[in-house]
Design a protein around this motif. Structure first.
Motif, PDB file in Angstrom:
ATOM      1  N   PRO A 103       1.071  -1.484   0.086  1.00 17.72           N
ATOM      2  CA  PRO A 103       0.437  -0.240  -0.165  1.00 17.72           C
ATOM      3  C   PRO A 103       0.804   1.407   0.075  1.00 17.72           C
ATOM      4  O   PRO A 103       2.065   0.722   0.209  1.00 17.72           O
ATOM      5  N   SER A 104       0.234   2.405  -0.683  1.00 16.59           N
ATOM      6  CA  SER A 104       1.210   3.329  -0.601  1.00 16.59           C
ATOM      7  C   SER A 104       1.444   4.354   0.692  1.00 16.59           C
ATOM      8  O   SER A 104       0.073   4.363   1.423  1.00 16.59           O
ATOM      9  N   VAL A 110       8.479   5.255  -1.754  1.00 13.01           N
ATOM     10  CA  VAL A 110       9.327   3.643  -1.850  1.00 13.01           C
ATOM     11  C   VAL A 110       9.953   3.573  -3.079  1.00 13.01           C
ATOM     12  O   VAL A 110       9.261   3.005  -4.016  1.00 13.01           O
ATOM     13  N   ASP A 111      10.926   3.159  -2.915  1.00 16.82           N
ATOM     14  CA  ASP A 111      11.803   2.895  -4.303  1.00 16.82           C
ATOM     15  C   ASP A 111      11.865   0.877  -4.196  1.00 16.82           C
ATOM     16  O   ASP A 111      12.150   0.710  -5.546  1.00 16.82           O
ATOM     17  N   SER A 112      12.312   0.481  -3.173  1.00 15.15           N
ATOM     18  CA  SER A 112      12.312  -0.742  -3.944  1.00 15.15           C
ATOM     19  C   SER A 112      11.933  -1.691  -2.069  1.00 15.15           C
ATOM     20  O   SER A 112      11.896  -0.454  -1.214  1.00 15.15           O
TER      21      SER A 112
ATOM     22  N   GLU B  99      -0.765  -3.706   7.770  1.00 15.62           N
ATOM     23  CA  GLU B  99      -0.526  -4.583   7.965  1.00 15.62           C
ATOM     24  C   GLU B  99      -0.659  -4.934   5.926  1.00 15.62           C
ATOM     25  O   GLU B  99      -1.295  -4.678   5.472  1.00 15.62           O
ATOM     26  N   ILE B 100       0.768  -5.859   5.875  1.00 11.99           N
ATOM     27  CA  ILE B 100       0.760  -6.775   3.915  1.00 11.99           C
ATOM     28  C   ILE B 100      -0.204  -7.519   3.791  1.00 11.99           C
ATOM     29  O   ILE B 100       0.793  -8.713   4.934  1.00 11.99           O
ATOM     30  N   ASP B 114       8.906 -10.928   7.350  1.00  9.55           N
ATOM     31  CA  ASP B 114      10.326 -10.045   7.043  1.00  9.55           C
ATOM     32  C   ASP B 114      10.224  -8.866   5.974  1.00  9.55           C
ATOM     33  O   ASP B 114      10.677  -9.141   5.266  1.00  9.55           O
ATOM     34  N   ILE B 115       9.547  -8.061   6.504  1.00  8.49           N
ATOM     35  CA  ILE B 115       9.773  -6.723   5.098  1.00  8.49           C
ATOM     36  C   ILE B 115       9.714  -5.577   5.718  1.00  8.49           C
ATOM     37  O   ILE B 115       9.445  -5.181   6.413  1.00  8.49           O
ATOM     38  N   LEU B 116      11.099  -5.382   4.326  1.00 10.76           N
ATOM     39  CA  LEU B 116      11.706  -3.710   4.811  1.00 10.76           C
ATOM     40  C   LEU B 116      11.057  -3.104   3.281  1.00 10.76           C
ATOM     41  O   LEU B 116      12.008  -3.877   2.377  1.00 10.76           O
ATOM     42  N   LEU B 117      10.576  -1.710   3.641  1.00 10.06           N
ATOM     43  CA  LEU B 117      10.906  -1.843   2.428  1.00 10.06           C
ATOM     44  C   LEU B 117      11.734   0.017   2.460  1.00 10.06           C
ATOM     45  O   LEU B 117      11.833   0.482   3.205  1.00 10.06           O
TER      46      LEU B 117
END
Lengths: 126, 126
Positions: A103-104, A110-112, B99-100, B114-117
């Motif tokens: 989600p934005s 967000v680049d990656s 929440e993704i 394990d989520i890193l933006l």
DNA sequence: AAATTAATGCAATTGGGTTGCAATTACAAA
DNA sequence: TTTGTAATTGCAACCCAATTGCATTAATTT
């Protein structure tokens, strides 16, 4: 730029990735080719291959660096966005051919993304 | 079990997290308190605080270990699943209250994520 | 075949993180 | 308050992934 010369060492490393479409940790790769080349060489070859987009890297749960070659890999698709899956039992890591919707986020760009799913793989699930 | 005694060192570390709701890398934390305690102590305190659920940890883009205290932190909510956001300009890391959705993966069991933006934060975006 | 320069090997080094152990200190019990 | 004991800390040594400098080797160019 990345690979300029096609040496035996480069061919050896590349072949490992061709053989099986599975991610490998650098530590494991070094172990696999320890009779054929120096560990420094492995690190440098991986760097060059990644710059060329032949493979891509990410961090595993353990903190180790992993590399994989996958469908989407190319010089143009440098920063892959697909998630990875690490099995807690056999430690295998796979590239997942999924797109996870992010989600934005207000006022953020967000680049990656760096997504690691942890659990049990097909083999260890059974 | 985690924290048993409330020492000065523990209070010092905890206060850093109380002051500002922002993640810190272990390296940065050690630097912040280097006049007050040994780096080994910092590592051990962070371990204990995490076991108590007072803070949680995750890996940054750089491969360093980061810790943060956030809304959802508690002993019961041990393995937090919220994503983190790391700014490529100022290197700041935030906990995202999102929440993704992870689609289920055939024949795999996902235990944690394990989520890193990675991108630019509010300040650096402007 | 010779020249050029990328690639490699090797040893030393860096840096995050851990370990063993003796000294210290928080806390409970007397 | 004093004392006992067990958690906590400091310190030095260590582990291990990753990097660096430099001399040597080998792939490509001419």
């Amino acid at each position: 730029m990345g690979i300029i010369r096609k040496t035996k060492a480069v061919a050896t490393v590349l072949q490992i990735f061709e053989e099986k479409d599975e991610a490998k940790s650098v530590v494991h790769l070094i172990e696999l080719v320890k009779d054929k080349m120096n560990k420094t060489t492995v690190y440098r070859i991986l760097d060059r291959l990644e710059q060329d987009g032949a493979i891509h890297s990410f961090n595993g749960k353990d903190g180790l660096k992993w590399y994989a070659k996958c469908e989407g890999c190319s010089a143009s698709h440098h920063s892959d966005k697909h998630p990875h899956f690490q099995c807690t039992k056999c430690d295998k890591v796979e590239c997942l051919p999924l797109e996870i919707k992010i989600p934005s986020i207000k006022n953020h760009k967000v680049d990656s993304t760096d997504i690691l799913l942890i659990g049990q793989c097909e083999v260890c699930c059974a």
